[in-house]
Design a protein around this motif. Structure first.
Motif, PDB file in Angstrom:
ATOM      1  N   PRO A  17     -44.783  57.145  13.823  1.00  0.00           N
ATOM      2  CA  PRO A  17     -45.736  58.145  13.332  1.00  0.00           C
ATOM      3  C   PRO A  17     -45.093  59.065  12.299  1.00  0.00           C
ATOM      4  O   PRO A  17     -43.887  59.340  12.364  1.00  0.00           O
ATOM      5  CB  PRO A  17     -46.129  58.910  14.591  1.00  0.00           C
ATOM      6  CG  PRO A  17     -45.056  58.638  15.576  1.00  0.00           C
ATOM      7  CD  PRO A  17     -44.437  57.324  15.223  1.00  0.00           C
ATOM      8  N   LEU A  18     -45.903  59.539  11.349  1.00  0.00           N
ATOM      9  CA  LEU A  18     -45.407  60.478  10.342  1.00  0.00           C
ATOM     10  C   LEU A  18     -44.791  61.717  10.981  1.00  0.00           C
ATOM     11  O   LEU A  18     -43.847  62.295  10.446  1.00  0.00           O
ATOM     12  CB  LEU A  18     -46.556  60.924   9.431  1.00  0.00           C
ATOM     13  CG  LEU A  18     -46.949  59.994   8.307  1.00  0.00           C
ATOM     14  CD1 LEU A  18     -48.180  60.528   7.589  1.00  0.00           C
ATOM     15  CD2 LEU A  18     -45.813  59.814   7.322  1.00  0.00           C
ATOM     16  N   SER A  19     -45.317  62.101  12.129  1.00  0.00           N
ATOM     17  CA  SER A  19     -44.825  63.303  12.805  1.00  0.00           C
ATOM     18  C   SER A  19     -43.364  63.191  13.227  1.00  0.00           C
ATOM     19  O   SER A  19     -42.719  64.193  13.500  1.00  0.00           O
ATOM     20  CB  SER A  19     -45.689  63.615  14.026  1.00  0.00           C
ATOM     21  OG  SER A  19     -45.618  62.544  14.954  1.00  0.00           O
ATOM     22  N   TYR A  41     -35.154  61.871  14.701  1.00  0.00           N
ATOM     23  CA  TYR A  41     -34.318  62.284  15.821  1.00  0.00           C
ATOM     24  C   TYR A  41     -34.465  61.255  16.937  1.00  0.00           C
ATOM     25  O   TYR A  41     -35.572  60.884  17.308  1.00  0.00           O
ATOM     26  CB  TYR A  41     -34.713  63.660  16.341  1.00  0.00           C
ATOM     27  CG  TYR A  41     -34.373  64.794  15.405  1.00  0.00           C
ATOM     28  CD1 TYR A  41     -33.053  65.155  15.193  1.00  0.00           C
ATOM     29  CD2 TYR A  41     -35.358  65.498  14.743  1.00  0.00           C
ATOM     30  CE1 TYR A  41     -32.712  66.193  14.339  1.00  0.00           C
ATOM     31  CE2 TYR A  41     -35.044  66.540  13.885  1.00  0.00           C
ATOM     32  CZ  TYR A  41     -33.728  66.886  13.690  1.00  0.00           C
ATOM     33  OH  TYR A  41     -33.398  67.911  12.850  1.00  0.00           O
ATOM     34  N   THR A  42     -33.337  60.797  17.435  1.00  0.00           N
ATOM     35  CA  THR A  42     -33.338  59.895  18.581  1.00  0.00           C
ATOM     36  C   THR A  42     -32.635  60.597  19.730  1.00  0.00           C
ATOM     37  O   THR A  42     -31.936  61.595  19.533  1.00  0.00           O
ATOM     38  CB  THR A  42     -32.622  58.564  18.262  1.00  0.00           C
ATOM     39  OG1 THR A  42     -31.256  58.836  17.914  1.00  0.00           O
ATOM     40  CG2 THR A  42     -33.313  57.828  17.119  1.00  0.00           C
ATOM     41  N   VAL A  98     -37.986  60.923  18.988  1.00  0.00           N
ATOM     42  CA  VAL A  98     -38.715  62.187  19.110  1.00  0.00           C
ATOM     43  C   VAL A  98     -39.841  62.160  18.077  1.00  0.00           C
ATOM     44  O   VAL A  98     -39.584  61.993  16.879  1.00  0.00           O
ATOM     45  CB  VAL A  98     -37.793  63.394  18.863  1.00  0.00           C
ATOM     46  CG1 VAL A  98     -38.571  64.698  18.973  1.00  0.00           C
ATOM     47  CG2 VAL A  98     -36.615  63.382  19.831  1.00  0.00           C
ATOM     48  N   THR A  99     -41.084  62.299  18.531  1.00  0.00           N
ATOM     49  CA  THR A  99     -42.229  62.178  17.623  1.00  0.00           C
ATOM     50  C   THR A  99     -42.961  63.487  17.387  1.00  0.00           C
ATOM     51  O   THR A  99     -43.854  63.545  16.553  1.00  0.00           O
ATOM     52  CB  THR A  99     -43.236  61.133  18.143  1.00  0.00           C
ATOM     53  OG1 THR A  99     -43.680  61.533  19.433  1.00  0.00           O
ATOM     54  CG2 THR A  99     -42.599  59.752  18.209  1.00  0.00           C
ATOM     55  N   SER A 100     -42.604  64.536  18.085  1.00  0.00           N
ATOM     56  CA  SER A 100     -43.222  65.849  17.849  1.00  0.00           C
ATOM     57  C   SER A 100     -42.261  66.938  18.314  1.00  0.00           C
ATOM     58  O   SER A 100     -41.316  66.671  19.045  1.00  0.00           O
ATOM     59  CB  SER A 100     -44.562  65.957  18.577  1.00  0.00           C
ATOM     60  OG  SER A 100     -44.363  65.879  19.963  1.00  0.00           O
ATOM     61  N   GLY A 101     -42.524  68.147  17.862  1.00  0.00           N
ATOM     62  CA  GLY A 101     -41.679  69.269  18.251  1.00  0.00           C
ATOM     63  C   GLY A 101     -40.320  69.265  17.569  1.00  0.00           C
ATOM     64  O   GLY A 101     -39.365  69.834  18.079  1.00  0.00           O
ATOM     65  N   LEU A 102     -40.227  68.624  16.392  1.00  0.00           N
ATOM     66  CA  LEU A 102     -38.933  68.512  15.710  1.00  0.00           C
ATOM     67  C   LEU A 102     -38.340  69.874  15.360  1.00  0.00           C
ATOM     68  O   LEU A 102     -37.116  70.017  15.262  1.00  0.00           O
ATOM     69  CB  LEU A 102     -39.077  67.674  14.435  1.00  0.00           C
ATOM     70  CG  LEU A 102     -39.658  66.273  14.588  1.00  0.00           C
ATOM     71  CD1 LEU A 102     -39.704  65.573  13.244  1.00  0.00           C
ATOM     72  CD2 LEU A 102     -38.871  65.460  15.586  1.00  0.00           C
ATOM     73  N   GLN A 103     -39.201  70.872  15.151  1.00  0.00           N
ATOM     74  CA  GLN A 103     -38.723  72.200  14.777  1.00  0.00           C
ATOM     75  C   GLN A 103     -37.998  72.893  15.927  1.00  0.00           C
ATOM     76  O   GLN A 103     -37.346  73.906  15.721  1.00  0.00           O
ATOM     77  CB  GLN A 103     -39.899  73.058  14.275  1.00  0.00           C
ATOM     78  CG  GLN A 103     -40.849  73.550  15.352  1.00  0.00           C
ATOM     79  CD  GLN A 103     -41.873  72.533  15.826  1.00  0.00           C
ATOM     80  OE1 GLN A 103     -41.850  71.370  15.452  1.00  0.00           O
ATOM     81  NE2 GLN A 103     -42.788  72.972  16.684  1.00  0.00           N
ATOM     82  N   SER A 163     -40.340  58.251  29.096  1.00  0.00           N
ATOM     83  CA  SER A 163     -39.583  57.534  28.074  1.00  0.00           C
ATOM     84  C   SER A 163     -40.489  56.536  27.359  1.00  0.00           C
ATOM     85  O   SER A 163     -41.375  55.947  27.953  1.00  0.00           O
ATOM     86  CB  SER A 163     -38.370  56.822  28.683  1.00  0.00           C
ATOM     87  OG  SER A 163     -38.801  55.890  29.624  1.00  0.00           O
ATOM     88  N   HIS A 164     -40.263  56.377  26.051  1.00  0.00           N
ATOM     89  CA  HIS A 164     -40.995  55.427  25.228  1.00  0.00           C
ATOM     90  C   HIS A 164     -39.980  54.521  24.537  1.00  0.00           C
ATOM     91  O   HIS A 164     -38.971  54.999  24.034  1.00  0.00           O
ATOM     92  CB  HIS A 164     -41.806  56.144  24.157  1.00  0.00           C
ATOM     93  CG  HIS A 164     -42.924  56.956  24.713  1.00  0.00           C
ATOM     94  ND1 HIS A 164     -42.738  57.985  25.592  1.00  0.00           N
ATOM     95  CD2 HIS A 164     -44.240  56.870  24.512  1.00  0.00           C
ATOM     96  CE1 HIS A 164     -43.907  58.516  25.911  1.00  0.00           C
ATOM     97  NE2 HIS A 164     -44.829  57.867  25.262  1.00  0.00           N
TER      98      HIS A 164
END
Length: 143
Positions: A62-64, A77-78, A120-125, A138-139
């Motif tokens: 995802p772009l996110s 981010y992994t 990590v697909t969201s909350g990167l900030q 887990s995904h």
């Protein structure tokens, strides 16, 4: 495809505008329609539908999940699993990726991810490389 009539048209590429739209990440392409029908006027907009086979290994994400990296590169981010008893404790790692193809909500990235890589697909900030985090779900990274 001509919008009003939904008629297929054949065209050749006359020019590709060198400026990318910052919001949609698209570029304008000027086409020369072969055997221009009478009901189609110069300057009309058409919808072009293309299909593409990407002959390389990679992942749709995802772009996110994208984060700007240095010098115009992109990264994700992994989560690297921790050792020991707490299997849900991970360390955040930044990984530079190569975007091969973009769609509206997803991008196809080139690169190798180890089996069972958590992305990590969201909350990167809210995270930074080296930070320890707890996971609850887990995904798996997948093609």
């Amino acid at each position: 495809v001509y919008k009003r009539q939904h008629l297929p048209l054949q065209a050749s590429v006359k020019a590709i505008v060198p400026v990318r739209d910052g919001k949609s990440r698209t570029v304008d392409v000027i086409l020369s329609i072969i055997d221009l029908p009478a009901h189609v006027r110069t300057g009309d907009l058409v919808k072009v539908e293309l299909s593409m086979t990407i002959g390389r290994d990679g992942y749709w994400i995802p772009l996110s999940a994208l984060s700007e990296d240095s010098r115009g590169l992109w990264s994700v981010y992994t989560l690297q699993p921790g050792s020991g008893e707490d299997v849900n404790r991970h360390t955040v790692r930044r990984r530079t990726i190569d975007i091969v193809h973009a769609k509206s909500e997803h991008v196809f990235v080139d690169g190798f991810f180890e089996k069972d890589t958590l992305l990590v697909t969201s909350g990167l900030q809210r995270i930074v490389p080296g930070q320890h985090v707890q996971t609850s779900i887990s995904h798996l990274a997948g093609n």
